[in-house]
Design a protein around this motif. Structure first.
Motif, PDB file in Angstrom:
ATOM      1  N   GLY A 277      -1.874 -24.055 -60.451  1.00 42.66           N
ATOM      2  CA  GLY A 277      -1.305 -23.119 -61.421  1.00 42.66           C
ATOM      3  C   GLY A 277      -1.727 -21.694 -61.135  1.00 42.66           C
ATOM      4  O   GLY A 277      -0.925 -20.756 -61.192  1.00 42.66           O
ATOM      5  N   PHE A 278      -2.992 -21.543 -60.794  1.00 40.38           N
ATOM      6  CA  PHE A 278      -3.530 -20.217 -60.472  1.00 40.38           C
ATOM      7  C   PHE A 278      -2.774 -19.618 -59.280  1.00 40.38           C
ATOM      8  O   PHE A 278      -2.362 -18.459 -59.299  1.00 40.38           O
ATOM      9  N   LEU A 279      -2.555 -20.447 -58.246  1.00 38.70           N
ATOM     10  CA  LEU A 279      -1.862 -19.964 -57.047  1.00 38.70           C
ATOM     11  C   LEU A 279      -0.397 -19.644 -57.340  1.00 38.70           C
ATOM     12  O   LEU A 279       0.157 -18.685 -56.804  1.00 38.70           O
ATOM     13  N   GLU A 280       0.210 -20.441 -58.202  1.00 36.59           N
ATOM     14  CA  GLU A 280       1.611 -20.192 -58.580  1.00 36.59           C
ATOM     15  C   GLU A 280       1.750 -18.859 -59.311  1.00 36.59           C
ATOM     16  O   GLU A 280       2.695 -18.107 -59.086  1.00 36.59           O
ATOM     17  N   ALA A 281       0.802 -18.594 -60.215  1.00 38.04           N
ATOM     18  CA  ALA A 281       0.830 -17.339 -60.953  1.00 38.04           C
ATOM     19  C   ALA A 281       0.584 -16.171 -59.997  1.00 38.04           C
ATOM     20  O   ALA A 281       1.276 -15.152 -60.027  1.00 38.04           O
ATOM     21  N   HIS A 282      -0.393 -16.353 -59.143  1.00 34.33           N
ATOM     22  CA  HIS A 282      -0.797 -15.353 -58.160  1.00 34.33           C
ATOM     23  C   HIS A 282       0.366 -15.008 -57.228  1.00 34.33           C
ATOM     24  O   HIS A 282       0.607 -13.857 -56.883  1.00 34.33           O
TER      25      HIS A 282
ATOM     26  N   GLY B 288       3.362 -15.171 -57.999  1.00 30.92           N
ATOM     27  CA  GLY B 288       4.478 -14.643 -58.774  1.00 30.92           C
ATOM     28  C   GLY B 288       5.550 -15.674 -59.043  1.00 30.92           C
ATOM     29  O   GLY B 288       6.597 -15.372 -59.589  1.00 30.92           O
ATOM     30  N   ARG B 289       5.289 -16.934 -58.658  1.00 34.98           N
ATOM     31  CA  ARG B 289       6.318 -17.951 -58.858  1.00 34.98           C
ATOM     32  C   ARG B 289       6.335 -18.469 -60.286  1.00 34.98           C
ATOM     33  O   ARG B 289       7.367 -18.887 -60.781  1.00 34.98           O
ATOM     34  N   ALA B 290       5.181 -18.471 -60.937  1.00 39.10           N
ATOM     35  CA  ALA B 290       5.143 -18.915 -62.336  1.00 39.10           C
ATOM     36  C   ALA B 290       5.555 -17.741 -63.216  1.00 39.10           C
ATOM     37  O   ALA B 290       4.945 -16.687 -63.170  1.00 39.10           O
ATOM     38  N   GLU B 291       6.601 -17.943 -64.004  1.00 42.55           N
ATOM     39  CA  GLU B 291       7.068 -16.838 -64.845  1.00 42.55           C
ATOM     40  C   GLU B 291       6.294 -16.744 -66.144  1.00 42.55           C
ATOM     41  O   GLU B 291       6.160 -15.689 -66.721  1.00 42.55           O
ATOM     42  N   ILE B 292       5.834 -17.913 -66.607  1.00 41.56           N
ATOM     43  CA  ILE B 292       5.125 -17.933 -67.881  1.00 41.56           C
ATOM     44  C   ILE B 292       3.785 -18.633 -67.686  1.00 41.56           C
ATOM     45  O   ILE B 292       3.743 -19.740 -67.143  1.00 41.56           O
ATOM     46  N   VAL B 293       2.730 -17.981 -68.092  1.00 38.46           N
ATOM     47  CA  VAL B 293       1.429 -18.624 -68.089  1.00 38.46           C
ATOM     48  C   VAL B 293       0.986 -18.784 -69.532  1.00 38.46           C
ATOM     49  O   VAL B 293       1.023 -17.844 -70.318  1.00 38.46           O
ATOM     50  N   LEU B 294       0.586 -20.020 -69.849  1.00 42.04           N
ATOM     51  CA  LEU B 294       0.245 -20.387 -71.209  1.00 42.04           C
ATOM     52  C   LEU B 294      -1.158 -20.960 -71.150  1.00 42.04           C
ATOM     53  O   LEU B 294      -1.386 -21.916 -70.433  1.00 42.04           O
ATOM     54  N   GLY B 295      -2.080 -20.389 -71.876  1.00 43.07           N
ATOM     55  CA  GLY B 295      -3.406 -20.969 -71.737  1.00 43.07           C
ATOM     56  C   GLY B 295      -4.403 -20.504 -72.761  1.00 43.07           C
ATOM     57  O   GLY B 295      -4.108 -19.686 -73.636  1.00 43.07           O
TER      58      GLY B 295
END
Ligand code: ADP
Ligand code: ZN
Ligand code: ZN
Length: 667
Positions: free
Chosen positions: A226-231, A233-240
């Motif tokens: 998840g961290f790498l996806e956000a990094h 830019g592929r993850a549009e929404i991070v929920l945590g």
């Protein structure tokens, strides 16, 4: 000479220099493995240098620069540097905490194939056929959404509205707008327990978007991925939860902090950061809007929103139920309670049973009884390691310390005098449950606390039972207060709330109000109005009066007036130096020395006397604390920075440990 300066996870406020012949500028922000002591450690390269303060002969060479993932961006390092500075924590401890454990150890998760599942397009396309129509926003919601995007750049908004007033709907619309522009959105929620249901709602709303969750309960590989996806830019929404504030997000355009008042945003060990405050700094850094949402904002936030530093966005109506629950006070001063319950509450429970509706009895104390005692000789169950009582848990027949986790079997007889008639004193959720089972034999009684909901799976199962109408009377702690809709629930009874009115912690009333408002908010809907009964010996207390009127603002103003006079936050800024040692003398002596060392540099700050902590002994260690206060945040900050150098230099007896807590929440 090519030197890299590395942040390592060590309790030393310094960077570590290593030779790195092949290092290039783009290696800044990369993880690196270096020799340290007898072994290897992984850290993060913070900068390159050509010279070191270390003598050349002492410099070792890096083992390997890890180039298997993109370097962490400069903004991420800057965020960590801010936390290190503000919370007076070594940078290496911050970077280490901010990375998921797997990346911290120098590893990478296996990439799942096929990669096709990853949505590459930043603008999601919606399947119009399968999307239920969106609700028509109420004017106040519309105004809130507009305000978020009315001005470009950094601004802080408080979205103030009771449960069911449509705050989440506002978040979803704002996220929608961000996705449409190709941005990323970060949403922080207080507890892991809340993420699955929110995740469901977000995923349902944005079926084409790539949503990533981040919380400490996740498996290592999933969290790292998840961290790498956000990094990337592929993850549009991070929920945590709070740790998600450290997710690198190159196209971050919006931050939302839901239930911003919640104490779980402040970490109580290690890096003692407030995720809400760090999120605000981050929004400032990224020059983007940030929305803080709550029905009962923290007094700090409310103060800023009423004095114009933040923008106040009010949602005055409930979107679903047309009425707020009716709050009634049950005066228990002249009544003989039955196992802690008043006649009014018992009658209320009975009438809900007759109508096939649900009730909740709220008691913020788990276990059967707070203590087991031997009346003839005065023995009471105490923890061997802490200055605290062992709580009686009848459900699994144990005595348990709620502070250190120590547990033991229930003694058959008094360890001191042999008397076999040991008595439980006081009341916890288990005792209430037992009483209700006896009193209402036909009712299905369900207890919800950290014991019965000890795993996310059990918790989800309990929630499902409640939803499906598989329980008539719920007995629960504040676990139940947060973020769940219980459509059949029409009565909430609050028991034992008075304790918080006179607690030593000046934030206790604020927490009590928030809790009661939140549990109350669980009850009622349009066709089934809710009722809240609060048992109290102080029926005229202003806190309860404000609650009856659902008047958070009045309560908040009266609290703020008191805090202004007392000079408490938000009218001052605080830091707490805590020390733990084998003896209280050692702990207090260290704090006294720290206070003395501060005398020459304490400009514009007040240092109080070292005192034992409220929970004086924990895990066999004696604990003391020293409060530092200033009306000016910059003055406090520069004092702390100077003080830390002196603290690191102070002599300490063996076994003594200390830490500094900036903006402490617990006293
Ligand atoms: P909150 O986050 O403040 O508790 P929600 O956004 O979850 O409130 O809204 C509560 C309920 O009302 C949800 O079921 C939501 O779908 C619904 N809702 C929200 N806004 C509207 C609206 N404008 N019209 C109709 N229903 C709405
Ligand atoms: Zn203990
Ligand atoms: Zn005894």
């Amino acid at each position: 000479m090519n030197i890299v300066r590395v942040a390592l996870d060590l309790p030393l406020p310094t960077l570590f220099d290593y030779l790195a012949p092949d290092a290039v500028e783009s290696d800044v922000g990369r993880r690196v493995t270096v020799p340290f002591g007898k072994g290897l450690r992984t850290g993060v390269i913070v900068e390159l240098a050509t010279a070191s303060e270390q003598p050349d002969a002492k410099l070792k060479e890096v083992a390997a620069i890890l180039r298997d993932m993109p370097a962490l961006p400069a903004e991420w390092l800057a965020l960590c540097e801010f936390c290190a500075r503000y919370y007076q924590t070594p940078l290496g401890e911050v970077t280490s905490f901010a990375l998921p454990p797997m990346l911290r150890r120098g590893k990478l998760p296996r990439i799942k194939k096929p990669a096709a599942k990853i949505a590459v397009s930043p603008a999601p396309t919606f399947d119009a056929v399968h999307q239920p129509p969106l609700p028509q926003l109420m004017p106040a919601q519309q105004a809130a959404v507009s305000a978020i995007f009315a001005t470009a750049g950094f601004h802080v908004m408080l979205l103030h509205g009771v449960t069911g007033s449509g705050k989440t709907e506002v978040y979803l619309r704002a996220i929608d707008a961000v996705l449409a522009r190709g941005g990323q959105a970060l949403m922080l929620v207080p507890e892991i327990a809340l993420t699955p249901q929110l995740e469901g709602r977000v995923a349902a709303r944005f079926p084409a978007a790539h949503v990533v969750c981040a919380n400490s309960g996740m498996a290592d590989a999933a969290r790292a991925r998840g961290f790498l996806e956000a990094h990337a830019g592929r993850a549009e929404i991070v929920l945590g939860t709070r740790l998600a504030v450290f997710m690198p997000m190159p196209r971050l355009q919006l931050i939302i902090v839901d239930e911003e008042h919640d104490a779980s945003f402040k970490q109580q060990e290690g890096l003692r950061y407030s995720a809400r405050d760090v999120a605000i700094w981050r929004a400032h850094q990224s020059d983007i809007p940030i929305v803080l949402g709550s029905a009962t904002p923290s007094l700090e936030t409310f103060h800023h929103a009423t004095t114009g530093r933040y923008q106040m966005l009010e949602l005055p109506e409930r979107a679903v139920a047309d009425a707020m629950p009716v709050v009634r006070i049950v005066d228990t001063r002249r009544e003989k309670l039955q196992e802690g319950l008043s006649a009014a509450l018992l009658a209320g429970l009975q009438s809900r049973l007759d109508r096939g509706e649900q009730s909740l009895v709220f008691l913020n104390r788990r276990g059967y009884a707070p203590v087991l005692a031997c009346p003839p000789c005065g023995w009471i169950s105490r923890c061997r390691r802490c200055a605290a009582n062992l709580v009686l848990h009848l459900a699994d027949k144990r005595l348990r310390c709620h502070h250190c986790g120590f547990e033991t079997a229930i003694p058959r007889a008094c360890p001191d005098c042999g008397n076999v008639d040991l008595l439980p004193f006081g009341r916890g959720t288990q005792r209430l449950e037992a009483m209700l089972v006896e009193r209402f034999p036909a009712a299905r009684v369900l207890r919800i606390d950290r014991d019965s909901a000890s795993t996310p799976k059990k918790w989800q199962a309990l929630l499902a039972t409640i939803h499906d109408g598989g329980a008539d009377i719920l007995v629960g702690t504040q676990m139940l207060a947060k973020g769940h809709d219980f459509p059949l629930l029409t009565l909430v009874g609050a028991v034992g709330a008075d304790a918080a009115l006179f607690a030593a912690d000046f934030r206790a009333p604020e927490r009590l109000f928030a809790q009661l408002m939140q549990v109350g908010g669980r009850s009622g809907r349009a066709d089934l109005p809710g009722e809240v009964l609060i048992q109290t010996e102080y029926p005229d207390h202003p806190l309860y009066r404000a609650l009856i009127d659902h008047d958070y603002a009045r309560f908040a103003q009266s609290q703020l007036d008191e805090r202004r006079i007392a000079g408490f936050p938000p009218f001052s800024f605080q830091a707490m130096l805590r020390a733990e040692a084998r003896t209280m003398e050692q702990a207090l002596a260290f704090l006294a020395a720290a206070r003395k060392a501060a005398a020459a540099i304490a400009d514009g700050v007040t240092l109080y006397d070292p005192v034992p902590m409220r929970l004086q002994r924990l895990m066999t260690l004696e604990r003391g604390q020293l409060l530092v206060e200033s009306p000016s945040r910059p003055a406090l900050q520069s004092f702390l920075t100077a003080w830390m150098e002196q603290l690191y230099a102070l002599k300490m007896p063996g076994g003594l440990r200390w830490h500094l807590d900036v903006d402490p929440l617990e006293f």
